[in-house]
Design a protein around this motif. Structure first.
Motif, short mmCIF file in Angstrom:
data_model
loop_
_atom_site.label_atom_id
_atom_site.label_comp_id
_atom_site.label_asym_id
_atom_site.label_seq_id
_atom_site.Cartn_x
_atom_site.Cartn_y
_atom_site.Cartn_z
N GLY A 146 0.79 -1.22 0.00
CA GLY A 146 0.00 0.00 0.00
C GLY A 146 0.82 1.27 0.00
O GLY A 146 0.27 2.37 0.13
N LYS A 147 2.15 1.15 -0.17
CA LYS A 147 3.00 2.34 -0.23
C LYS A 147 2.87 2.98 -1.60
O LYS A 147 3.05 2.33 -2.63
N GLN A 148 2.57 4.27 -1.61
CA GLN A 148 2.33 4.99 -2.86
C GLN A 148 3.51 5.90 -3.18
O GLN A 148 4.03 6.61 -2.32
N THR A 149 3.96 5.85 -4.45
CA THR A 149 5.06 6.69 -4.93
C THR A 149 4.59 7.47 -6.14
O THR A 149 3.95 6.91 -7.03
N PHE A 150 4.87 8.76 -6.16
CA PHE A 150 4.47 9.62 -7.28
C PHE A 150 5.72 10.07 -8.04
O PHE A 150 6.79 10.26 -7.45
N TYR A 151 5.58 10.25 -9.34
CA TYR A 151 6.68 10.71 -10.20
C TYR A 151 6.21 11.96 -10.94
O TYR A 151 5.14 11.97 -11.56
N ASN A 152 7.03 13.01 -10.88
CA ASN A 152 6.71 14.28 -11.53
C ASN A 152 7.72 14.57 -12.64
O ASN A 152 8.88 14.13 -12.57
N TYR A 153 7.27 15.34 -13.64
CA TYR A 153 8.11 15.64 -14.80
C TYR A 153 8.11 17.14 -15.03
O TYR A 153 7.12 17.84 -14.75
N ASP A 154 9.24 17.65 -15.55
CA ASP A 154 9.33 19.09 -15.82
C ASP A 154 8.76 19.40 -17.19
O ASP A 154 8.19 18.54 -17.87
N ALA A 155 8.93 20.67 -17.62
CA ALA A 155 8.35 21.11 -18.90
C ALA A 155 8.94 20.39 -20.10
O ALA A 155 8.36 20.38 -21.19
N PHE A 156 10.12 19.78 -19.91
CA PHE A 156 10.77 19.04 -21.00
C PHE A 156 10.55 17.53 -20.85
O PHE A 156 11.25 16.73 -21.47
N ASN A 157 9.58 17.15 -20.03
CA ASN A 157 9.22 15.75 -19.79
C ASN A 157 10.37 14.94 -19.19
O ASN A 157 10.48 13.74 -19.39
N ARG A 158 11.19 15.64 -18.39
CA ARG A 158 12.25 14.96 -17.67
C ARG A 158 11.79 14.71 -16.24
O ARG A 158 11.11 15.54 -15.65
N LEU A 159 12.17 13.53 -15.70
CA LEU A 159 11.80 13.20 -14.35
C LEU A 159 12.41 14.23 -13.39
O LEU A 159 13.60 14.52 -13.45
#
Length: 297
Positions: A282-295
């Motif tokens: 049940g551990k949740q991890t989120f991934y975000n990306y910048d304007a150039f679609n880089r992590l």
């Protein structure tokens, strides 16, 4: 040249490849090391891989590998004689691919030989794996985070998917209370014990299991396992069912799998990357990306 008729699965798998004009699919690869100036006589066998293909579809069925210490100077290339596919006796089965989606070749179930199965559910128009389940057959699992039109082995009206109020990803399922339920697409095994879990908000979901002969009974929701804001997380364990249906108001991360299995689920932003992961604990991890679609971090 293949024999005109054979019952050998290796030969029939190769014949299926030829019928689909897949002439470049590898059947056997091996690596040797040595001095070949005087011919193929002084060498050491480093590795060997043998692929068996399905007799019905042009998909990989099983992978064999040679167990070697790198000192052997003996190797028997595979060959066909008298309608039989012959190969080096040191080849041992390593991986078996039990099930594919016949329309696109996506792997649905595989396992290391003599080990537990690992199954997958695909989403986003079958582009990405949205669930991985260890120790479960594909026919015993279902999952949806309602991010796309794929049903994930559930049956539901896609018109009820909304792009707000989601717990994970960007979407969730919003039913007209009392009418729009979500139901398993595959038949369950009545003697198997399953775990059903989900996040919900609004009116308390009604969960019904349908047993053999169509006999139905509601499963009782107790105190939620956890809450985050308006969302509550519930787990239900049951057996004696051939199907189960859930009647929610808002629901997300709807999972079904055998009790002794472990499901990890994923959400994606297509063409960009993974946006979230929810593991078996049940551990949740989120991934975000910048304007150039880089992590980004």
């Amino acid at each position: 040249q293949l024999p005109t008729s054979s019952v050998d699965p290796f030969i029939e798998g190769i014949r299926r490849l030829q019928s689909k004009h897949l002439l470049g699919a590898p059947v056997e690869n091996y690596t040797v090391q040595g001095d070949f100036g005087s011919g193929f006589t002084d060498f050491k066998l480093i590795s060997g891989v043998l692929n068996k293909y399905d007799v019905s579809n042009p998909f990989l069925k099983e992978i064999y590998k040679i167990e070697t210490d790198g000192q052997s100077s003996v190797y028997n290339e595979s060959n066909i004689a008298n309608g039989i596919f012959n190969y080096d006796s040191r080849y041992k089965s390593q991986i078996q691919f039990s099930s594919y989606d016949g329309s696109n070749g996506r792997i649905l179930q595989q396992n290391k030989t003599n080990n537990i199965p690992e199954s997958y559910i695909w989403g986003y128009q079958q582009q990405y794996p949205i669930a991985k389940v260890q120790n479960a057959k594909y026919t015993d699992i279902a999952y949806s985070s309602f991010e796309s039109q794929d049903n994930g082995n559930w049956d539901f009206s896609t018109s009820n998917i909304i792009g707000y109020y989601s717990f994970s990803g960007r979407k969730c399922y919003h039913a007209n209370v009392g009418t729009d339920f979500v139901k398993t697409h595959l038949d369950l095994e009545p003697l198997r014990t399953y775990k059903l879990s989900f996040w919900s908000k609004g009116a308390l979901p009604v969960v019904t299991k349908i047993g053999p002969g169509g006999v139905s009974s509601n499963l009782s929701l107790q105190t939620p396992e956890k809450t985050i804001g308006e969302w509550r997380y519930d787990e239900l364990v049951f057996s004696g069912a051939v199907s189960v249906k859930v009647l929610p108001e808002f629901i997300d991360e709807l999972r079904l799998y055998p009790k002794n299995s472990f499901m990890t689920t994923y959400t994606f932003d297509p063409l960009i990357g993974m946006t979230g992961e929810l593991d078996a604990a049940g551990k949740q991890t989120f991934y975000n990306y910048d304007a150039f679609n880089r992590l980004s971090f």
